[in-house]
Design an enzyme around this catalytic site. Structure first.
Site, short mmCIF file in Angstrom:
data_model
loop_
_atom_site.label_atom_id
_atom_site.label_comp_id
_atom_site.label_asym_id
_atom_site.label_seq_id
_atom_site.Cartn_x
_atom_site.Cartn_y
_atom_site.Cartn_z
N ASN A 93 34.66 3.33 30.86
CA ASN A 93 33.30 3.57 30.37
C ASN A 93 32.71 2.29 29.77
O ASN A 93 31.57 1.92 30.07
CB ASN A 93 33.29 4.64 29.27
CG ASN A 93 33.42 6.05 29.82
OD1 ASN A 93 33.18 6.29 31.01
ND2 ASN A 93 33.79 6.99 28.97
N SER A 94 33.47 1.63 28.90
CA SER A 94 32.97 0.42 28.23
C SER A 94 32.66 -0.68 29.23
O SER A 94 31.63 -1.36 29.13
CB SER A 94 33.99 -0.08 27.21
OG SER A 94 34.16 0.86 26.18
N GLY A 110 31.03 5.82 21.53
CA GLY A 110 31.80 4.67 21.06
C GLY A 110 32.10 3.70 22.19
O GLY A 110 32.04 2.48 22.01
N ASP A 111 32.42 4.25 23.36
CA ASP A 111 32.69 3.40 24.54
C ASP A 111 31.46 2.58 24.89
O ASP A 111 31.54 1.39 25.20
CB ASP A 111 33.07 4.25 25.76
CG ASP A 111 34.27 5.15 25.50
OD1 ASP A 111 35.07 4.83 24.61
OD2 ASP A 111 34.40 6.17 26.21
N ALA A 112 30.30 3.24 24.86
CA ALA A 112 29.04 2.56 25.21
C ALA A 112 28.73 1.47 24.19
O ALA A 112 28.26 0.39 24.54
CB ALA A 112 27.90 3.57 25.27
#
EC number: 2.7.1.20
Length: 345
Positions: A70-71, A299-301
């Site tokens: 995701n990140s 949080g990943d973003a």
């Protein structure tokens, strides 16, 4: 501005690629499977029937996910420079694996998956209630990543090309040997190595593995719950996120090339950044409750947005702004998804 080929493969992520099986569920469902909101756990025996039940009872969406992936996807989206990011992890030889590959490639990632013959592609149950999410990961094939895959010349080439690395703490449960090779390479070559606390259970039950790599971390990401768990596990006897962030930033480092910066998000509360023994707080972009779809991937973003500016050698303030922008976009959509182009300047 440096030409875009300077960014070729500049950011490498390694982690657990998972297909998110996401649905808005009810309290009864959470209670039945003993699931707490705003938490992330590994599936146990009792959780295994959950995935089918979600599909039959609720309106389910399938979204390619996994924290690190995701990140990296968000960083790639923010950068809008083809080939800037790479990613490694393990998937199964199945339709979910194919879907994952298609999705990641469409997102512009240079993916080098290890494809496991024996296990299905990992899945993550995403239970959403009132916009808050809980994650239950059935790692399956993601758990099969082997350091031998990383050592293959075509894969190790991605490590050598990269100048920044991001690995979620979740990967500590899968391949510490791989993390060791990457973190030591980063330290030896003055590159920037970053990790995430990722979940309370990682701080608690994988404390030794986490501690082993802390000296290599130039940036440590996490949220307030993870920070408080980290503090408790280390006997620090403080719940104060600012104090905890400073203490983490001051733990010993393997090299003096970069100081350690701790970046802790707190949902709607300000982001806490600790470096050089002091804390700076950055407000997040306010979002009316009715605009919140779900916090899955927030949080990943944030990390993806942050890293997109870090690789451009922007100030910490710019990095945090980009992180807040990216997470604000993602929480207004289902899962870790985003529109075609970012609107960040």
């Amino acid at each position: 501005m440096a030409s875009s080929n300077n960014y070729d493969g500049i950011l490498l992520g390694m982690g657990n690629p998972l297909l998110d099986i996401s649905a808005v569920v009810d309290e009864a469902f959470l209670t039945k499977y003993d699931v707490k909101l705003n938490n992330a756990i590994l599936a146990e025996e009792k959780h295994l029937p959950m995935y089918d039940e979600m599909s039959s009872k609720f309106n389910v969406e399938y979204i390619a996910g996994g924290a690190t992936q995701n990140s990296i996807k968000v960083a790639q989206w923010m950068l809008q420079i083809p080939g800037a990011t790479s990613y490694m992890g393990s998937i199964g030889k199945d339709k979910y694996g194919e879907a994952m590959k298609k999705d990641a490639t469409a997102a512009g990632l240079n993916v080098h998956y290890y494809e496991d013959e024996s296990a299905p592609t990992g899945t993550c149950g995403v239970c959403v209630v009132g916009g808050e999410r809980s994650l239950i990961a059935n790692l399956s094939a993601a758990n099969c990543y082997k350091v031998d895959h990383l050592k293959k010349p075509e894969n190790w080439a991605l490590v050598e090309k990269a100048k920044f690395y991001y690995i979620a703490g979740f990967f500590l449960t899968v391949s510490p040997e791989s993390i060791q090779l990457v973190s030591e390479h980063a330290a030896a070559n003055n590159k920037v190595f970053t990790m995430n606390l990722s979940a309370p259970f990682i701080c608690e039950f994988f404390k030794d593995a986490q501690e082993k790599f802390l000296p290599y971390m130039d940036f440590v990401f996490g949220n307030e719950t993870e920070a408080r768990t980290f503090s408790r596990v280390h006997g620090w006897e403080t719940e104060d996120v600012e104090q905890i962030a400073i203490k983490i930033s001051q733990l010993p480092k393997a090299t003096g090339t970069y100081k350690r910066t701790t970046v802790i998000t707190q949902g709607a509360d300000p982001v806490v950044v600790a470096e050089d023994g002091k804390v700076t707080k950055y407000p997040v972009i306010p979002l009316p409750k009715d605009k919140l779809v779900d916090t899955n991937g927030a949080g990943d973003a944030f990390v993806g947005g942050f890293m997109s500016q870090l690789v451009k050698e922007k100030s910490i303030e710019e990095c945090v702004k980009a992180g807040c922008y990216a997470s604000n976009v993602v929480i207004q959509r289902s899962g870790c998804t985003y529109p075609e182009k970012p609107d960040f300047n």
